[in-house]
Motif scaffolding. Structure first.
Motif, PDB file in Angstrom:
ATOM      1  N   ARG A  72       0.838  -1.202   0.000  1.00  0.00           N
ATOM      2  CA  ARG A  72       0.000   0.000   0.000  1.00  0.00           C
ATOM      3  C   ARG A  72       0.874   1.253   0.000  1.00  0.00           C
ATOM      4  NH1 ARG A  72      -4.492  -2.020   4.557  1.00  0.00           N
ATOM      5  NH2 ARG A  72      -4.711  -4.094   3.618  1.00  0.00           N
ATOM      6  N   PHE A  73       1.909   1.246   0.806  1.00  0.00           N
ATOM      7  CA  PHE A  73       2.813   2.387   0.823  1.00  0.00           C
ATOM      8  C   PHE A  73       3.546   2.522  -0.514  1.00  0.00           C
ATOM      9  CE2 PHE A  73       2.678   2.394   5.579  1.00  0.00           C
ATOM     10  CZ  PHE A  73       2.412   3.750   5.737  1.00  0.00           C
ATOM     11  N   ALA A  74       3.973   1.400  -1.062  1.00  0.00           N
ATOM     12  CA  ALA A  74       4.689   1.456  -2.340  1.00  0.00           C
ATOM     13  C   ALA A  74       3.824   2.058  -3.441  1.00  0.00           C
ATOM     14  CB  ALA A  74       5.160   0.058  -2.735  1.00  0.00           C
ATOM     15  N   HIS A  75       2.556   1.726  -3.456  1.00  0.00           N
ATOM     16  CA  HIS A  75       1.654   2.308  -4.454  1.00  0.00           C
ATOM     17  C   HIS A  75       1.483   3.807  -4.248  1.00  0.00           C
ATOM     18  CE1 HIS A  75       0.353  -0.973  -6.972  1.00  0.00           C
ATOM     19  NE2 HIS A  75       0.121  -1.753  -5.920  1.00  0.00           N
ATOM     20  N   ARG A  76       1.817   4.296  -3.066  1.00  0.00           N
ATOM     21  CA  ARG A  76       1.753   5.735  -2.786  1.00  0.00           C
ATOM     22  C   ARG A  76       3.079   6.434  -3.072  1.00  0.00           C
ATOM     23  NH1 ARG A  76      -3.041   8.539  -1.628  1.00  0.00           N
ATOM     24  NH2 ARG A  76      -4.557   7.077  -0.776  1.00  0.00           N
ATOM     25  N   GLY A  77       4.034   5.689  -3.621  1.00  0.00           N
ATOM     26  CA  GLY A  77       5.297   6.293  -4.007  1.00  0.00           C
ATOM     27  C   GLY A  77       6.413   6.173  -2.995  1.00  0.00           C
ATOM     28  N   TYR A  78       6.277   5.250  -2.052  1.00  0.00           N
ATOM     29  CA  TYR A  78       7.289   5.054  -1.024  1.00  0.00           C
ATOM     30  C   TYR A  78       8.118   3.800  -1.282  1.00  0.00           C
ATOM     31  CZ  TYR A  78       4.849   8.555   1.795  1.00  0.00           C
ATOM     32  OH  TYR A  78       4.288   9.721   2.241  1.00  0.00           O
ATOM     33  N   TYR A  79       9.335   3.809  -0.749  1.00  0.00           N
ATOM     34  CA  TYR A  79      10.102   2.587  -0.580  1.00  0.00           C
ATOM     35  C   TYR A  79       9.736   2.092   0.817  1.00  0.00           C
ATOM     36  CZ  TYR A  79      14.154  -0.573  -0.342  1.00  0.00           C
ATOM     37  OH  TYR A  79      14.971  -1.682  -0.237  1.00  0.00           O
ATOM     38  N   ALA A  80       9.021   0.983   0.898  1.00  0.00           N
ATOM     39  CA  ALA A  80       8.537   0.475   2.183  1.00  0.00           C
ATOM     40  C   ALA A  80       9.231  -0.846   2.511  1.00  0.00           C
ATOM     41  CB  ALA A  80       7.027   0.283   2.155  1.00  0.00           C
ATOM     42  N   VAL A 121      17.313   0.670   7.574  1.00  0.00           N
ATOM     43  CA  VAL A 121      17.589   1.959   6.927  1.00  0.00           C
ATOM     44  C   VAL A 121      18.843   1.842   6.068  1.00  0.00           C
ATOM     45  CG1 VAL A 121      18.175   4.377   7.317  1.00  0.00           C
ATOM     46  CG2 VAL A 121      16.462   3.259   8.765  1.00  0.00           C
ATOM     47  N   ALA A 122      19.889   1.208   6.593  1.00  0.00           N
ATOM     48  CA  ALA A 122      21.136   1.051   5.843  1.00  0.00           C
ATOM     49  C   ALA A 122      20.913   0.215   4.583  1.00  0.00           C
ATOM     50  CB  ALA A 122      22.202   0.411   6.728  1.00  0.00           C
ATOM     51  N   PHE A 123      20.116  -0.836   4.699  1.00  0.00           N
ATOM     52  CA  PHE A 123      19.812  -1.675   3.539  1.00  0.00           C
ATOM     53  C   PHE A 123      19.083  -0.874   2.475  1.00  0.00           C
ATOM     54  CE2 PHE A 123      16.831  -4.298   1.169  1.00  0.00           C
ATOM     55  CZ  PHE A 123      17.614  -5.348   0.727  1.00  0.00           C
ATOM     56  N   ALA A 124      18.098  -0.095   2.895  1.00  0.00           N
ATOM     57  CA  ALA A 124      17.329   0.710   1.948  1.00  0.00           C
ATOM     58  C   ALA A 124      18.231   1.725   1.252  1.00  0.00           C
ATOM     59  CB  ALA A 124      16.184   1.412   2.677  1.00  0.00           C
ATOM     60  N   GLU A 125      19.114   2.356   2.014  1.00  0.00           N
ATOM     61  CA  GLU A 125      20.013   3.341   1.415  1.00  0.00           C
ATOM     62  C   GLU A 125      20.941   2.684   0.403  1.00  0.00           C
ATOM     63  OE1 GLU A 125      22.818   7.036   2.845  1.00  0.00           O
ATOM     64  OE2 GLU A 125      22.667   5.279   4.160  1.00  0.00           O
ATOM     65  N   ALA A 126      21.467   1.504   0.738  1.00  0.00           N
ATOM     66  CA  ALA A 126      22.393   0.807  -0.158  1.00  0.00           C
ATOM     67  C   ALA A 126      21.716   0.360  -1.453  1.00  0.00           C
ATOM     68  CB  ALA A 126      23.007  -0.398   0.564  1.00  0.00           C
ATOM     69  N   SER A 127      20.398   0.205  -1.417  1.00  0.00           N
ATOM     70  CA  SER A 127      19.679  -0.232  -2.624  1.00  0.00           C
ATOM     71  C   SER A 127      19.701   0.824  -3.720  1.00  0.00           C
ATOM     72  CB  SER A 127      18.223  -0.557  -2.275  1.00  0.00           C
ATOM     73  OG  SER A 127      17.472   0.645  -2.067  1.00  0.00           O
ATOM     74  N   GLY A 128      19.928   2.078  -3.329  1.00  0.00           N
ATOM     75  CA  GLY A 128      19.892   3.165  -4.290  1.00  0.00           C
ATOM     76  C   GLY A 128      18.494   3.605  -4.659  1.00  0.00           C
ATOM     77  N   LYS A 129      17.481   2.954  -4.093  1.00  0.00           N
ATOM     78  CA  LYS A 129      16.089   3.259  -4.426  1.00  0.00           C
ATOM     79  C   LYS A 129      15.364   4.009  -3.319  1.00  0.00           C
ATOM     80  CE  LYS A 129      15.528   1.640  -8.595  1.00  0.00           C
ATOM     81  NZ  LYS A 129      15.057   2.544  -9.692  1.00  0.00           N
TER      82      LYS A 129
END
Length: 270
Positions: A72-80, A121-129
């Protein structure tokens, strides 16, 4: 990744299903100081980087409802992203009673959970997305309590939303503090969404937290406290957003979801 928890789905109405069309969605493994842990993430298939929302699980684990919330968050434009925060102590999908679930949750140290969320948070940042300069935490039930703690722990967090998270209780080695204890240390503003008919979170504890927030805002010791808010839905029970449970109340759930989105946008997580 834990499977759906039988006790979570008992006597449940048909839950909402959010598809993954236009998304990159699925199970992931993220590195953490205490060892790799599983999780689930979703974000739009094109574009980015996207604002980050950490979705903090209920006591039932990262089951299908939590994965659906991630989508649901992703469809709103978030990286969740929802890390599986119980994996080091056990698998809630194998448990059959609320008492067993509570015993498992009681073994999970808060310091471990906060560290694992930092790893998310670190994983999300490393994804580049993910744009971690625009990061928020959103938690439900067990995760609602953790959301308050994380808002006091991570100074880089922009905003947080706690859905009916417990505010106080026994203090143990694993859980030495509760939200009411960290009101004076909040780094990010928290929107608390609570139920007037919640049998596990008495309204006096909600009032006590509001008083603690007011006191902290006057001293200036916690930048998040002055901007935190509590919304109580007077006629609904605990877990009113959980569309897979009989406690689901569509009207209140829809209102609270929109308030959440507005809250994130107001505080720069959009």
């Amino acid at each position: 990744m834990t499977a759906s928890t039988p006790i979570a789905e008992s006597n449940a109405p048909k839950p909402i299903h959010t598809d993954d069309a236009g998304l990159i969605a699925g199970a992931i493994t993220l590195p953490a100081p205490a060892g790799d842990l599983p999780g689930y993430r979703a974000h739009p298939a094109s574009g980015g980087p996207f604002p980050l929302v950490l979705v903090i699980q209920e006591i039932f684990g990262v089951h299908e409802h939590i994965r659906d919330v991630v989508r649901r968050f992703a469809h709103r434009g978030y990286y969740a992203l929802a890390p599986d925060l119980f994996v080091r102590q056990g698998d809630p999908s194998h448990l059959r009673t609320v008492d067993e679930l509570r015993a498992l949750a009681g073994r999970v140290p808060d310091r471990q959970v906060l560290s694992d969320l930092d790893a998310g948070v670190a994983f999300a940042e490393a994804s580049g997305k993910a744009d971690v300069r625009k990061a928020a935490a959103v938690g439900f039930c067990w995760g609602g309590r953790i959301t308050w703690l994380y808002a006091a722990h991570n100074p880089a967090l922009k905003a947080a939303v706690a859905w009916y998270g417990r505010l106080t209780g026994d203090r143990t080695e694993a859980q030495p503090k509760h939200p009411i204890d960290v009101a004076s240390a909040l780094q990010a503003p928290v929107l608390g969404l609570y139920a007037g008919q919640d049998q596990g979170i008495p309204l006096p504890t909600v009032t006590a937290l509001q008083e603690a927030l007011r006191s902290a805002s006057q001293t200036g010791s916690a930048p998040g406290a002055a901007h935190s808010e509590i919304r109580v839905y007077p006629d609904v029970p605990h877990a009113f957003y959980a569309d897979y449970r009989p406690s689901y109340r569509p009207e209140a759930a829809a209102d609270a979801w929109q308030r959440q989105l507005d809250w994130l946008a107001r505080h720069g997580v959009a």
